[in-house]
Each structure stands twice: as C-alpha cells, then as structure tokens.
Write a protein that holds these residues in place. Structure first.
Motif, PDB file in Angstrom:
ATOM      1  N   ASN A  51       0.841  -1.191   0.000  1.00 22.99           N
ATOM      2  CA  ASN A  51       0.000   0.000   0.000  1.00 22.99           C
ATOM      3  C   ASN A  51       0.880   1.246   0.000  1.00 22.99           C
ATOM      4  O   ASN A  51       1.990   1.222   0.517  1.00 22.99           O
ATOM      5  CB  ASN A  51      -0.897   0.012   1.242  1.00 22.99           C
ATOM      6  N   PRO A  52       0.357   2.344  -0.557  1.00 22.74           N
ATOM      7  CA  PRO A  52       1.098   3.610  -0.463  1.00 22.74           C
ATOM      8  C   PRO A  52       1.335   3.960   1.001  1.00 22.74           C
ATOM      9  O   PRO A  52       0.607   3.529   1.895  1.00 22.74           O
ATOM     10  CB  PRO A  52       0.164   4.620  -1.131  1.00 22.74           C
ATOM     11  N   GLN A  53       2.342   4.753   1.252  1.00 23.55           N
ATOM     12  CA  GLN A  53       2.699   5.154   2.609  1.00 23.55           C
ATOM     13  C   GLN A  53       1.694   6.162   3.169  1.00 23.55           C
ATOM     14  O   GLN A  53       1.032   6.880   2.426  1.00 23.55           O
ATOM     15  CB  GLN A  53       4.102   5.776   2.605  1.00 23.55           C
ATOM     16  N   LEU A  54       1.612   6.200   4.503  1.00 22.79           N
ATOM     17  CA  LEU A  54       0.720   7.151   5.170  1.00 22.79           C
ATOM     18  C   LEU A  54       0.985   8.580   4.736  1.00 22.79           C
ATOM     19  O   LEU A  54       0.047   9.365   4.572  1.00 22.79           O
ATOM     20  CB  LEU A  54       0.867   7.054   6.691  1.00 22.79           C
ATOM     21  N   ASP A  55       2.268   8.925   4.532  1.00 20.28           N
ATOM     22  CA  ASP A  55       2.580  10.308   4.174  1.00 20.28           C
ATOM     23  C   ASP A  55       2.089  10.678   2.778  1.00 20.28           C
ATOM     24  O   ASP A  55       2.084  11.846   2.410  1.00 20.28           O
ATOM     25  CB  ASP A  55       4.064  10.615   4.341  1.00 20.28           C
ATOM     26  N   GLU A  56       1.640   9.702   2.014  1.00 16.26           N
ATOM     27  CA  GLU A  56       1.014   9.965   0.719  1.00 16.26           C
ATOM     28  C   GLU A  56      -0.512   9.905   0.838  1.00 16.26           C
ATOM     29  O   GLU A  56      -1.222  10.736   0.276  1.00 16.26           O
ATOM     30  CB  GLU A  56       1.491   8.929  -0.306  1.00 16.26           C
ATOM     31  N   LEU A  57      -1.014   8.930   1.599  1.00 15.83           N
ATOM     32  CA  LEU A  57      -2.457   8.730   1.697  1.00 15.83           C
ATOM     33  C   LEU A  57      -3.152   9.771   2.572  1.00 15.83           C
ATOM     34  O   LEU A  57      -4.232  10.248   2.225  1.00 15.83           O
ATOM     35  CB  LEU A  57      -2.752   7.330   2.254  1.00 15.83           C
ATOM     36  N   VAL A  58      -2.550  10.120   3.690  1.00 18.55           N
ATOM     37  CA  VAL A  58      -3.203  11.040   4.628  1.00 18.55           C
ATOM     38  C   VAL A  58      -3.399  12.431   4.020  1.00 18.55           C
ATOM     39  O   VAL A  58      -4.510  12.967   4.064  1.00 18.55           O
ATOM     40  CB  VAL A  58      -2.448  11.086   5.972  1.00 18.55           C
ATOM     41  N   PRO A  59      -2.372  13.049   3.421  1.00 21.23           N
ATOM     42  CA  PRO A  59      -2.618  14.350   2.791  1.00 21.23           C
ATOM     43  C   PRO A  59      -3.678  14.282   1.683  1.00 21.23           C
ATOM     44  O   PRO A  59      -4.473  15.210   1.526  1.00 21.23           O
ATOM     45  CB  PRO A  59      -1.255  14.750   2.227  1.00 21.23           C
TER      46      PRO A  59
ATOM     47  N   THR B 204      -9.110  -2.106   5.083  1.00 20.12           N
ATOM     48  CA  THR B 204      -7.706  -1.715   5.183  1.00 20.12           C
ATOM     49  C   THR B 204      -7.594  -0.201   5.258  1.00 20.12           C
ATOM     50  O   THR B 204      -6.822   0.341   6.054  1.00 20.12           O
ATOM     51  CB  THR B 204      -6.906  -2.256   3.983  1.00 20.12           C
ATOM     52  N   LEU B 205      -8.392   0.485   4.443  1.00 16.09           N
ATOM     53  CA  LEU B 205      -8.403   1.950   4.477  1.00 16.09           C
ATOM     54  C   LEU B 205      -8.803   2.449   5.862  1.00 16.09           C
ATOM     55  O   LEU B 205      -8.224   3.389   6.382  1.00 16.09           O
ATOM     56  CB  LEU B 205      -9.374   2.487   3.416  1.00 16.09           C
ATOM     57  N   GLY B 206      -9.792   1.796   6.491  1.00 17.22           N
ATOM     58  CA  GLY B 206     -10.198   2.172   7.843  1.00 17.22           C
ATOM     59  C   GLY B 206      -9.037   2.066   8.828  1.00 17.22           C
ATOM     60  O   GLY B 206      -8.854   2.926   9.682  1.00 17.22           O
ATOM     61  N   ALA B 207      -8.233   1.013   8.682  1.00 18.11           N
ATOM     62  CA  ALA B 207      -7.067   0.844   9.555  1.00 18.11           C
ATOM     63  C   ALA B 207      -6.040   1.941   9.292  1.00 18.11           C
ATOM     64  O   ALA B 207      -5.426   2.472  10.228  1.00 18.11           O
ATOM     65  CB  ALA B 207      -6.450  -0.535   9.337  1.00 18.11           C
ATOM     66  N   ILE B 208      -5.869   2.301   8.039  1.00 13.06           N
ATOM     67  CA  ILE B 208      -4.938   3.377   7.679  1.00 13.06           C
ATOM     68  C   ILE B 208      -5.395   4.692   8.303  1.00 13.06           C
ATOM     69  O   ILE B 208      -4.602   5.431   8.899  1.00 13.06           O
ATOM     70  CB  ILE B 208      -4.813   3.499   6.150  1.00 13.06           C
ATOM     71  N   LEU B 209      -6.692   4.987   8.197  1.00 10.23           N
ATOM     72  CA  LEU B 209      -7.221   6.223   8.760  1.00 10.23           C
ATOM     73  C   LEU B 209      -7.124   6.205  10.286  1.00 10.23           C
ATOM     74  O   LEU B 209      -6.868   7.236  10.911  1.00 10.23           O
ATOM     75  CB  LEU B 209      -8.657   6.448   8.308  1.00 10.23           C
ATOM     76  N   TRP B 210      -7.299   5.043  10.902  1.00 16.63           N
ATOM     77  CA  TRP B 210      -7.168   4.936  12.355  1.00 16.63           C
ATOM     78  C   TRP B 210      -5.733   5.266  12.765  1.00 16.63           C
ATOM     79  O   TRP B 210      -5.509   5.966  13.755  1.00 16.63           O
ATOM     80  CB  TRP B 210      -7.564   3.529  12.809  1.00 16.63           C
TER      81      TRP B 210
ATOM     82  N   GLU C  93      -3.948  11.301  14.459  1.00 21.74           N
ATOM     83  CA  GLU C  93      -3.445  12.614  14.880  1.00 21.74           C
ATOM     84  C   GLU C  93      -3.719  13.669  13.803  1.00 21.74           C
ATOM     85  O   GLU C  93      -3.599  14.857  14.056  1.00 21.74           O
ATOM     86  CB  GLU C  93      -1.967  12.572  15.239  1.00 21.74           C
ATOM     87  N   HIS C  94      -4.143  13.222  12.617  1.00 19.83           N
ATOM     88  CA  HIS C  94      -4.436  14.132  11.500  1.00 19.83           C
ATOM     89  C   HIS C  94      -5.900  14.102  11.063  1.00 19.83           C
ATOM     90  O   HIS C  94      -6.380  15.061  10.450  1.00 19.83           O
ATOM     91  CB  HIS C  94      -3.579  13.786  10.285  1.00 19.83           C
ATOM     92  N   ILE C  95      -6.579  12.989  11.342  1.00 22.05           N
ATOM     93  CA  ILE C  95      -7.953  12.800  10.867  1.00 22.05           C
ATOM     94  C   ILE C  95      -8.807  12.268  12.007  1.00 22.05           C
ATOM     95  O   ILE C  95      -8.437  11.299  12.663  1.00 22.05           O
ATOM     96  CB  ILE C  95      -7.999  11.819   9.672  1.00 22.05           C
ATOM     97  N   ASP C  96      -9.966  12.914  12.237  1.00 20.16           N
ATOM     98  CA  ASP C  96     -10.912  12.464  13.260  1.00 20.16           C
ATOM     99  C   ASP C  96     -11.957  11.545  12.642  1.00 20.16           C
ATOM    100  O   ASP C  96     -12.355  11.731  11.492  1.00 20.16           O
ATOM    101  CB  ASP C  96     -11.655  13.656  13.877  1.00 20.16           C
ATOM    102  N   SER C  97     -12.423  10.604  13.433  1.00 18.08           N
ATOM    103  CA  SER C  97     -13.562   9.778  13.066  1.00 18.08           C
ATOM    104  C   SER C  97     -14.763  10.336  13.812  1.00 18.08           C
ATOM    105  O   SER C  97     -14.788  10.330  15.045  1.00 18.08           O
ATOM    106  CB  SER C  97     -13.315   8.317  13.464  1.00 18.08           C
ATOM    107  N   LEU C  98     -15.727  10.838  13.075  1.00 17.61           N
ATOM    108  CA  LEU C  98     -16.925  11.436  13.666  1.00 17.61           C
ATOM    109  C   LEU C  98     -18.022  10.384  13.673  1.00 17.61           C
ATOM    110  O   LEU C  98     -18.487   9.965  12.609  1.00 17.61           O
ATOM    111  CB  LEU C  98     -17.374  12.660  12.866  1.00 17.61           C
ATOM    112  N   GLU C  99     -18.422   9.968  14.842  1.00 17.61           N
ATOM    113  CA  GLU C  99     -19.392   8.884  14.950  1.00 17.61           C
ATOM    114  C   GLU C  99     -20.645   9.161  14.126  1.00 17.61           C
ATOM    115  O   GLU C  99     -21.264  10.210  14.236  1.00 17.61           O
ATOM    116  CB  GLU C  99     -19.782   8.670  16.411  1.00 17.61           C
TER     117      GLU C  99
END
Length: 103
Positions: free
Chosen positions: A3-11, A48-54, A58-64
C-alpha cells in the motif's frame, strides 16, 4: 505490491475531505482515492483503508455516524448531501441530550 505510505495517503484524504466540504465514510474516501490513482490493497481494501485512517488519528478524526474529517478543522453541520445514517445519528444525539425536535 504494498500500500502507499501514510505520508502519501493522509494528505490526499485531507485534501479530498476539504474539497468535498463534508465528512466522508471509508467507501467514499476509497472511491476518491481510486480516482486519483491511489490503490489500497488487502483482502478487504475498504477495511484496510479504515485501519490506515485509524493510524492517522493525529491528522484525521472519526466522527461517529458521519465519517472522517481533518482534525482541527471546524466540523460542518450535517447537510442533506450526507448519508441518511448521519442525519439519524445527529438526531439521536440531540434526543439523548434532551434537545427537543425542531418544528
């Protein structure tokens, strides 16, 4: 392949969320990433994307009940563009707080 690295996916996720102007669920973010050529691998790519976002919490919130949103950005009010589940979650939260229904 990996998978692409977090520093690519998160931004990319943050950019997508801000451009959309509302929180998005994993399936929506996955589709938007795919449109940009970012592929998430795994037996269940959306999970898998959910795990990446978790891991990016520190950069992305999960809003219930609403999806994901950039941490620190003002959360937009629920709009009719959001899935019905988000509206129902907001109504349930208002009832739990004792806020009467709007008339």
């Amino acid at each position: 392949p990996k998978n692409p690295q977090l520093d690519e996916l998160v931004p990319a996720a943050i950019e997508i969320l801000r451009a959309t102007g509302r929180p998005m669920g994993r399936k929506e973010i996955h589709a938007a990433w795919a449109e940009r050529g970012l592929e998430v691998l795994g037996a269940d790519p959306v999970r898998t994307l959910g795990a990446i976002l978790w891991r990016a919490r520190e950069h992305i919130d999960s809003l219930e009940g609403r999806g994901y949103w950039p941490k620190g950005d003002p959360v937009p009010p629920v709009s009719l563009d959001e899935p019905r589940a988000a509206l129902m979650a907001q109504r349930a939260a208002r009832r739990a707080q004792g806020i009467p229904k709007r008339t």
